[in-house]
Design a protein around this motif. Structure first.
Motif, mmCIF file in Angstrom:
data_model
loop_
_atom_site.group_PDB
_atom_site.id
_atom_site.type_symbol
_atom_site.label_atom_id
_atom_site.label_comp_id
_atom_site.label_asym_id
_atom_site.label_seq_id
_atom_site.Cartn_x
_atom_site.Cartn_y
_atom_site.Cartn_z
ATOM 1 N N CYS A 1 1.776 6.617 -7.027
ATOM 2 C CA CYS A 1 0.738 7.697 -7.533
ATOM 3 C C CYS A 1 1.124 9.015 -7.088
ATOM 4 O O CYS A 1 1.007 9.823 -8.049
ATOM 5 C CB CYS A 1 -0.346 7.286 -6.561
ATOM 6 N N TYR A 2 1.801 9.096 -6.139
ATOM 7 C CA TYR A 2 2.485 10.556 -5.837
ATOM 8 C C TYR A 2 3.515 11.039 -6.918
ATOM 9 O O TYR A 2 3.473 12.223 -7.630
ATOM 10 C CB TYR A 2 3.090 10.677 -4.487
ATOM 11 N N PHE A 3 4.368 10.022 -7.296
ATOM 12 C CA PHE A 3 5.377 10.446 -8.545
ATOM 13 C C PHE A 3 4.596 10.625 -9.645
ATOM 14 O O PHE A 3 5.150 11.464 -10.596
ATOM 15 C CB PHE A 3 6.421 9.256 -8.510
ATOM 16 N N LYS A 4 3.465 10.113 -9.917
ATOM 17 C CA LYS A 4 2.969 10.144 -11.292
ATOM 18 C C LYS A 4 2.018 11.188 -11.462
ATOM 19 O O LYS A 4 1.961 12.008 -12.497
ATOM 20 C CB LYS A 4 1.895 9.122 -11.555
ATOM 21 N N ASN A 5 1.647 11.971 -10.359
ATOM 22 C CA ASN A 5 0.852 13.122 -10.256
ATOM 23 C C ASN A 5 1.422 14.265 -9.854
ATOM 24 O O ASN A 5 0.643 15.286 -9.687
ATOM 25 C CB ASN A 5 -0.393 12.679 -9.505
ATOM 26 N N THR A 6 2.526 14.426 -9.399
ATOM 27 C CA THR A 6 3.388 15.483 -9.127
ATOM 28 C C THR A 6 3.839 16.308 -10.105
ATOM 29 O O THR A 6 4.894 15.546 -10.800
ATOM 30 C CB THR A 6 4.106 15.170 -7.671
ATOM 31 N N SER A 7 3.771 17.551 -10.240
ATOM 32 C CA SER A 7 4.300 18.247 -11.285
ATOM 33 C C SER A 7 5.839 18.593 -11.280
ATOM 34 O O SER A 7 6.587 18.386 -12.188
ATOM 35 C CB SER A 7 3.622 19.665 -11.616
ATOM 36 N N GLY A 8 6.660 18.169 -10.128
ATOM 37 C CA GLY A 8 7.974 18.619 -10.021
ATOM 38 C C GLY A 8 8.757 17.143 -10.241
ATOM 39 O O GLY A 8 9.886 17.290 -9.944
ATOM 40 N N THR A 9 8.106 16.074 -10.345
ATOM 41 C CA THR A 9 8.943 14.837 -10.555
ATOM 42 C C THR A 9 9.530 14.946 -11.941
ATOM 43 O O THR A 9 8.961 15.206 -12.844
ATOM 44 C CB THR A 9 7.603 13.723 -10.622
ATOM 45 N N SER A 10 10.580 14.300 -11.929
ATOM 46 C CA SER A 10 11.229 14.093 -12.965
ATOM 47 C C SER A 10 10.757 13.305 -14.028
ATOM 48 O O SER A 10 10.212 12.122 -13.724
ATOM 49 C CB SER A 10 13.003 13.710 -12.537
ATOM 50 N N ALA B 1 0.826 -1.083 -0.015
ATOM 51 C CA ALA B 1 -0.010 0.057 -0.021
ATOM 52 C C ALA B 1 0.729 1.417 0.105
ATOM 53 O O ALA B 1 0.455 2.284 -0.642
ATOM 54 C CB ALA B 1 -0.939 0.101 1.502
ATOM 55 N N ILE B 2 1.900 1.156 0.832
ATOM 56 C CA ILE B 2 2.955 2.543 0.890
ATOM 57 C C ILE B 2 3.571 2.651 -0.493
ATOM 58 O O ILE B 2 3.796 3.700 -1.185
ATOM 59 C CB ILE B 2 3.878 2.120 1.976
ATOM 60 N N TRP B 3 4.023 1.420 -1.155
ATOM 61 C CA TRP B 3 4.672 1.406 -2.387
ATOM 62 C C TRP B 3 3.710 2.153 -3.540
ATOM 63 O O TRP B 3 4.018 3.024 -4.219
ATOM 64 C CB TRP B 3 4.987 0.060 -2.827
ATOM 65 N N MET B 4 2.461 1.615 -3.478
ATOM 66 C CA MET B 4 1.512 2.139 -4.656
ATOM 67 C C MET B 4 1.137 3.462 -4.184
ATOM 68 O O MET B 4 1.052 4.311 -5.272
ATOM 69 C CB MET B 4 0.264 1.448 -4.534
ATOM 70 N N THR B 5 1.088 4.247 -2.927
ATOM 71 C CA THR B 5 0.674 5.343 -2.860
ATOM 72 C C THR B 5 2.026 6.374 -3.339
ATOM 73 O O THR B 5 1.644 7.325 -3.794
ATOM 74 C CB THR B 5 0.924 5.514 -1.139
ATOM 75 N N LEU B 6 3.341 5.787 -3.163
ATOM 76 C CA LEU B 6 4.333 6.656 -3.653
ATOM 77 C C LEU B 6 4.419 6.748 -5.109
ATOM 78 O O LEU B 6 4.723 7.690 -5.823
ATOM 79 C CB LEU B 6 5.747 6.002 -3.047
#
Length: 317
Positions: A149-158, A142-147
């Motif tokens: 999801c965060y990386f996919k939807n955060t504008s500052g992600t490389s 669950a923590i892995w999938m949350t991370l």
């Protein structure tokens, strides 16, 4: 004598736009769009109907630790049929990767865990989901999938991290094959008249409902995430990352839930099982790191696609 109309003789000369040319172009576009949509629907039918049916059938005879690596055959078929279907000739490196995948699967099939659900009681399944190690695995997932999801939807992600997050999301969640396997095992136990069931009717019904819901949710979520990844990146990258993450996720799940390594008979089984997984993942890594391109100029464009998108997407599937 009237002067004849000159005809274009050079490649640089452009034919005038006429109603016939426009009609031909529209017919070609309409035909291409129809064919690509047919391919898309065929692909979705295979992924949503045929694949689950075959998976359910196979789960009755083998452990997920052996079945999961065979998902690498998806990449082999992509490499072998890409030229005849979508006109993309596989490179020598891709052929080598496909050979590594098949070799790894054969090694895993020979040396892996061959135990099945024989002799398992319903009480054992009920207690297995109370195991602290399995609960810790579900929390970590669950923590892995949350991370991701965060990386996919955060504008500052490389871009590379976002591409990685999209690639492994579908396979990670689909690796929870224990729900499907245990649901089938429960059905088998209940259909056996000689088996004694000490659990109450409410507990048994709740166990079946939870397993069926989780099995459908994990498979459907993985499919949706895979198709979303294919809308952004090419088929080779998307499928390679999906299969690679699926094999890793399912292997970890099987080690925690079904005690894969405890069921390996000898040290050589340990060595060759890990070797087979390494060879398999090596072939997948070769395909995943091949040169790839994004289908859209923006990662934020994830909803809705016009006829051009249907043409490209159908061809990919």
């Amino acid at each position: 004598t009237p002067t004849p109309t000159p005809t274009p003789t050079k490649e640089s000369e452009v034919l005038p736009i006429t109603s016939n040319n426009l009609h031909t172009s529209e017919d070609y576009r309409s035909t291409t769009t129809s064919n690509s949509r047919a391919l898309r629907y065929c692909g979705m039918f295979g992924m949503t109907v045929l694949n689950p049916i075959c998976c359910v059938w196979a789960m009755q005879y083998a452990s997920p630790s052996i079945l999961a690596p065979f998902s690498g055959l998806t990449l082999v078929w992509i490499v072998l049929f890409s030229e005849s279907i979508v006109g993309e000739r596989p490179t020598l490196l891709q052929m080598i990767a496909a050979s590594l995948i098949v070799t790894g699967e054969v090694i895993v099939a020979i040396s892996g865990d061959h135990t099945n659900d024989g002799g398992v009681a319903l009480e054992d399944l009920y207690q297995a989901y109370k195991n602290p190690f399995f609960i810790a695995f579900l929390i970590a997932m669950a923590i892995w999938m949350t991370l991701l999801c965060y990386f996919k939807n955060t504008s500052g992600t490389s871009p590379k991290l976002r591409r990685f997050a999209w690639g492994v999301s579908g396979g990670s969640i689909t690796g929870l094959q224990n729900f499907l396997k245990d649901w089938l095992t429960t059905i088998k136990i209940l259909s056996d008249p000689s088996s004694s069931i000490s659990l109450g009717l409410n507990s048994t019904t709740m166990l079946l409902l939870i397993m069926a819901t989780c099995a459908i949710a994990s498979s459907l979520s993985g499919l949706l995430l895979l198709t979303a990844c294919m809308k952004r990146y090419d088929a080779t990258y998307s499928s390679s990352m999906f299969v690679g993450s699926f094999v890793i996720s399912a292997s970890i799940m099987a080690a925690v839930r079904y005690h894969t390594f405890s069921n390996l008979e000898t040290v050589w089984n340990w060595i060759f099982y890990l070797l087979g997984l390494s060879v398999l993942l090596g072939g997948i890594a070769i395909l995943a790191t091949q040169e790839h391109k994004e289908h859209h100029s923006s990662d934020d464009e994830d909803e809705g696609h016009d006829e051009h998108d249907d043409t490209r997407y159908g061809t990919v599937l």
